[in-house]
Write a protein that holds these residues in place. Structure first.
Motif, PDB file in Angstrom:
ATOM      1  N   LEU A 163       7.961  -0.375   4.583  1.00 26.06           N
ATOM      2  CA  LEU A 163       7.194  -1.263   3.708  1.00 26.06           C
ATOM      3  C   LEU A 163       5.727  -1.239   4.125  1.00 26.06           C
ATOM      4  O   LEU A 163       5.409  -1.439   5.300  1.00 26.06           O
ATOM      5  N   VAL A 164       4.872  -1.000   3.159  1.00 32.51           N
ATOM      6  CA  VAL A 164       3.424  -1.103   3.372  1.00 32.51           C
ATOM      7  C   VAL A 164       2.975  -2.381   2.668  1.00 32.51           C
ATOM      8  O   VAL A 164       3.137  -2.518   1.452  1.00 32.51           O
ATOM      9  N   ILE A 165       2.444  -3.313   3.444  1.00 26.15           N
ATOM     10  CA  ILE A 165       1.844  -4.516   2.864  1.00 26.15           C
ATOM     11  C   ILE A 165       0.357  -4.210   2.699  1.00 26.15           C
ATOM     12  O   ILE A 165      -0.364  -4.047   3.675  1.00 26.15           O
ATOM     13  N   ALA A 166      -0.061  -4.101   1.450  1.00 23.57           N
ATOM     14  CA  ALA A 166      -1.451  -3.787   1.121  1.00 23.57           C
ATOM     15  C   ALA A 166      -2.150  -5.096   0.789  1.00 23.57           C
ATOM     16  O   ALA A 166      -1.979  -5.647  -0.297  1.00 23.57           O
ATOM     17  N   ASN A 167      -2.914  -5.594   1.735  1.00 23.12           N
ATOM     18  CA  ASN A 167      -3.562  -6.894   1.598  1.00 23.12           C
ATOM     19  C   ASN A 167      -5.059  -6.716   1.406  1.00 23.12           C
ATOM     20  O   ASN A 167      -5.686  -5.874   2.054  1.00 23.12           O
ATOM     21  N   ASP A 168      -5.612  -7.504   0.529  1.00 24.34           N
ATOM     22  CA  ASP A 168      -7.070  -7.573   0.401  1.00 24.34           C
ATOM     23  C   ASP A 168      -7.407  -8.996   0.015  1.00 24.34           C
ATOM     24  O   ASP A 168      -6.773  -9.571  -0.874  1.00 24.34           O
ATOM     25  N   SER A 169      -8.387  -9.563   0.672  1.00 22.59           N
ATOM     26  CA  SER A 169      -8.699 -10.970   0.406  1.00 22.59           C
ATOM     27  C   SER A 169      -9.551 -11.155  -0.846  1.00 22.59           C
ATOM     28  O   SER A 169      -9.690 -12.267  -1.337  1.00 22.59           O
ATOM     29  N   GLY A 170     -10.087 -10.067  -1.394  1.00 20.20           N
ATOM     30  CA  GLY A 170     -10.947 -10.180  -2.574  1.00 20.20           C
ATOM     31  C   GLY A 170     -10.162 -10.124  -3.872  1.00 20.20           C
ATOM     32  O   GLY A 170      -9.565  -9.102  -4.201  1.00 20.20           O
ATOM     33  N   LEU A 171     -10.169 -11.207  -4.630  1.00 17.59           N
ATOM     34  CA  LEU A 171      -9.445 -11.277  -5.898  1.00 17.59           C
ATOM     35  C   LEU A 171      -9.865 -10.159  -6.846  1.00 17.59           C
ATOM     36  O   LEU A 171      -9.033  -9.546  -7.504  1.00 17.59           O
ATOM     37  N   GLU A 172     -11.149  -9.883  -6.879  1.00 16.47           N
ATOM     38  CA  GLU A 172     -11.665  -8.867  -7.803  1.00 16.47           C
ATOM     39  C   GLU A 172     -11.223  -7.451  -7.432  1.00 16.47           C
ATOM     40  O   GLU A 172     -11.352  -6.531  -8.224  1.00 16.47           O
TER      41      GLU A 172
ATOM     42  N   PRO B 148      -9.819   0.003  -2.142  1.00 13.66           N
ATOM     43  CA  PRO B 148      -9.183   0.354  -3.409  1.00 13.66           C
ATOM     44  C   PRO B 148      -7.837   1.057  -3.286  1.00 13.66           C
ATOM     45  O   PRO B 148      -7.192   1.324  -4.290  1.00 13.66           O
ATOM     46  N   GLY B 149      -7.379   1.388  -2.075  1.00  8.51           N
ATOM     47  CA  GLY B 149      -6.032   1.919  -1.920  1.00  8.51           C
ATOM     48  C   GLY B 149      -5.914   3.261  -1.240  1.00  8.51           C
ATOM     49  O   GLY B 149      -4.813   3.776  -1.090  1.00  8.51           O
TER      50      GLY B 149
ATOM     51  N   LEU C 260      -6.324  -2.125  -6.656  1.00  9.97           N
ATOM     52  CA  LEU C 260      -5.342  -1.773  -5.631  1.00  9.97           C
ATOM     53  C   LEU C 260      -3.951  -1.602  -6.245  1.00  9.97           C
ATOM     54  O   LEU C 260      -3.256  -0.622  -5.967  1.00  9.97           O
ATOM     55  N   ARG C 261      -3.560  -2.532  -7.085  1.00 13.93           N
ATOM     56  CA  ARG C 261      -2.247  -2.435  -7.749  1.00 13.93           C
ATOM     57  C   ARG C 261      -2.145  -1.170  -8.591  1.00 13.93           C
ATOM     58  O   ARG C 261      -1.125  -0.475  -8.570  1.00 13.93           O
ATOM     59  N   LEU C 262      -3.192  -0.870  -9.341  1.00 15.53           N
ATOM     60  CA  LEU C 262      -3.174   0.313 -10.210  1.00 15.53           C
ATOM     61  C   LEU C 262      -3.085   1.609  -9.403  1.00 15.53           C
ATOM     62  O   LEU C 262      -2.344   2.520  -9.765  1.00 15.53           O
ATOM     63  N   VAL C 263      -3.824   1.680  -8.311  1.00 11.08           N
ATOM     64  CA  VAL C 263      -3.797   2.883  -7.478  1.00 11.08           C
ATOM     65  C   VAL C 263      -2.407   3.085  -6.884  1.00 11.08           C
ATOM     66  O   VAL C 263      -1.855   4.195  -6.933  1.00 11.08           O
ATOM     67  N   LEU C 264      -1.804   2.031  -6.353  1.00  7.49           N
ATOM     68  CA  LEU C 264      -0.462   2.156  -5.769  1.00  7.49           C
ATOM     69  C   LEU C 264       0.587   2.485  -6.835  1.00  7.49           C
ATOM     70  O   LEU C 264       1.498   3.282  -6.594  1.00  7.49           O
ATOM     71  N   GLN C 265       0.446   1.920  -8.014  1.00  5.56           N
ATOM     72  CA  GLN C 265       1.376   2.214  -9.106  1.00  5.56           C
ATOM     73  C   GLN C 265       1.240   3.670  -9.537  1.00  5.56           C
ATOM     74  O   GLN C 265       2.245   4.371  -9.687  1.00  5.56           O
ATOM     75  N   THR C 266       0.015   4.135  -9.713  1.00  4.42           N
ATOM     76  CA  THR C 266      -0.215   5.529 -10.108  1.00  4.42           C
ATOM     77  C   THR C 266       0.288   6.481  -9.037  1.00  4.42           C
ATOM     78  O   THR C 266       0.804   7.558  -9.343  1.00  4.42           O
ATOM     79  N   TRP C 267       0.168   6.094  -7.780  1.00  8.42           N
ATOM     80  CA  TRP C 267       0.625   6.924  -6.669  1.00  8.42           C
ATOM     81  C   TRP C 267       2.144   7.059  -6.660  1.00  8.42           C
ATOM     82  O   TRP C 267       2.695   8.015  -6.133  1.00  8.42           O
ATOM     83  N   GLY C 268       2.825   6.060  -7.239  1.00  8.86           N
ATOM     84  CA  GLY C 268       4.286   6.084  -7.262  1.00  8.86           C
ATOM     85  C   GLY C 268       4.901   5.337  -6.100  1.00  8.86           C
ATOM     86  O   GLY C 268       6.069   5.538  -5.771  1.00  8.86           O
ATOM     87  N   ALA C 269       4.149   4.453  -5.486  1.00  9.25           N
ATOM     88  CA  ALA C 269       4.631   3.704  -4.324  1.00  9.25           C
ATOM     89  C   ALA C 269       5.610   2.610  -4.771  1.00  9.25           C
ATOM     90  O   ALA C 269       5.241   1.700  -5.490  1.00  9.25           O
ATOM     91  N   ALA C 270       6.859   2.728  -4.343  1.00  8.79           N
ATOM     92  CA  ALA C 270       7.864   1.714  -4.651  1.00  8.79           C
ATOM     93  C   ALA C 270       7.963   0.681  -3.533  1.00  8.79           C
ATOM     94  O   ALA C 270       8.318  -0.468  -3.772  1.00  8.79           O
ATOM     95  N   ASN C 271       7.668   1.092  -2.302  1.00 10.80           N
ATOM     96  CA  ASN C 271       7.824   0.222  -1.143  1.00 10.80           C
ATOM     97  C   ASN C 271       6.477  -0.257  -0.612  1.00 10.80           C
ATOM     98  O   ASN C 271       6.181  -0.145   0.573  1.00 10.80           O
ATOM     99  N   ALA C 272       5.692  -0.803  -1.525  1.00 12.16           N
ATOM    100  CA  ALA C 272       4.403  -1.386  -1.156  1.00 12.16           C
ATOM    101  C   ALA C 272       4.292  -2.739  -1.841  1.00 12.16           C
ATOM    102  O   ALA C 272       4.651  -2.883  -3.006  1.00 12.16           O
TER     103      ALA C 272
ATOM    104  N   PRO D  44      11.591   4.150   9.351  1.00 13.60           N
ATOM    105  CA  PRO D  44      10.867   3.258   8.442  1.00 13.60           C
ATOM    106  C   PRO D  44      10.137   2.162   9.210  1.00 13.60           C
ATOM    107  O   PRO D  44      10.672   1.588  10.154  1.00 13.60           O
ATOM    108  N   ALA D  45       8.905   1.911   8.806  1.00 17.33           N
ATOM    109  CA  ALA D  45       8.062   0.966   9.526  1.00 17.33           C
ATOM    110  C   ALA D  45       7.587  -0.137   8.593  1.00 17.33           C
ATOM    111  O   ALA D  45       7.563   0.012   7.375  1.00 17.33           O
ATOM    112  N   LEU D  46       7.208  -1.248   9.196  1.00 18.30           N
ATOM    113  CA  LEU D  46       6.503  -2.315   8.500  1.00 18.30           C
ATOM    114  C   LEU D  46       5.033  -2.137   8.851  1.00 18.30           C
ATOM    115  O   LEU D  46       4.655  -2.188  10.024  1.00 18.30           O
ATOM    116  N   ILE D  47       4.199  -1.885   7.832  1.00 14.95           N
ATOM    117  CA  ILE D  47       2.790  -1.560   8.059  1.00 14.95           C
ATOM    118  C   ILE D  47       1.934  -2.526   7.251  1.00 14.95           C
ATOM    119  O   ILE D  47       2.186  -2.758   6.073  1.00 14.95           O
ATOM    120  N   LEU D  48       0.895  -3.051   7.888  1.00 18.99           N
ATOM    121  CA  LEU D  48      -0.042  -3.952   7.226  1.00 18.99           C
ATOM    122  C   LEU D  48      -1.402  -3.276   7.135  1.00 18.99           C
ATOM    123  O   LEU D  48      -1.982  -2.886   8.145  1.00 18.99           O
TER     124      LEU D  48
END
Length: 181
Positions: free
Chosen positions: A138-147, A122-123, A152-164, A112-116
């Motif tokens: 853990l995958v830290i999915a960072n984006d500086s753009g609020l919009e 969009p994911g 990004l959240r929806l794509v990771l949720q649909t993907w089934g990512a629990a550790n992001a 298991p890795a810590l990945i940024l």
């Protein structure tokens, strides 16, 4: 200047970076059709199930040689974006070239890795990282753009990512916060 002339000039800039054989291969490759591509989600399906899905939808597939979960769709009766499987996160539509960066990492679900991912929306690459680690670490999915955060959240949720974890910070902050990583 025509589009063809601009393309030829742009390609000439690469000639000095490649040997003659590689440059000829590049010229040949850009003449090939650009097929849509996708990656299957190993958290929700496997190759055998996906091939059944592709057959049901009437797709012709070609494996992407550098991505074990990647496929070019060389023919389809309907858009690959319009299936229930796509909406449920069984595959992600992504250009083959965008799959290459994640495939270059030596990742293993056994370590298991810590990945940024600093420009995550969009994911596509974030979901690929989750897949390569089978959602361990853990995958830290960072984006500086609020919009861009909601998508990004929806794509990771649909993907089934629990550790992001989704964050929104300027990328340079991470180096100051975690200089040891």
């Amino acid at each position: 200047i025509t589009a063809r002339q601009a393309q030829a000039e742009a390609l000439e800039r690469f000639r000095c970076l490649l040997d003659e054989r590689s440059f000829a291969a590049l010229l040949n490759e850009i003449q090939q059709p650009l097929y849509p591509a996708l990656r299957i989600n190993p958290l929700k399906t496997n190759t055998e199930e996906f091939l059944h899905t592709a057959e049901r939808h009437g797709w012709n597939l070609t494996p992407i040689p550098f991505c074990p979960t990647g496929w070019w769709v060389t023919a389809s009766a309907a858009p690959i974006s319009q299936t229930l499987e796509h909406r449920m996160g069984h595959y992600y539509i992504q250009e083959a070239a965008s799959m290459l960066p994640v495939e270059l990492f030596e990742l293993s679900p056994d370590k298991p890795a810590l990945i940024l991912d600093m420009a995550a929306s969009p994911g596509g690459k974030s979901t690929h990282l989750v897949s390569r680690t089978l959602d361990r670490g853990l995958v830290i999915a960072n984006d500086s753009g609020l919009e861009r955060i909601t998508a990004l959240r929806l794509v990771l949720q649909t993907w089934g990512a629990a550790n992001a974890a989704v964050t929104r910070f300027p990328g340079e902050k991470f180096g100051r916060w975690f200089p040891e990583t």
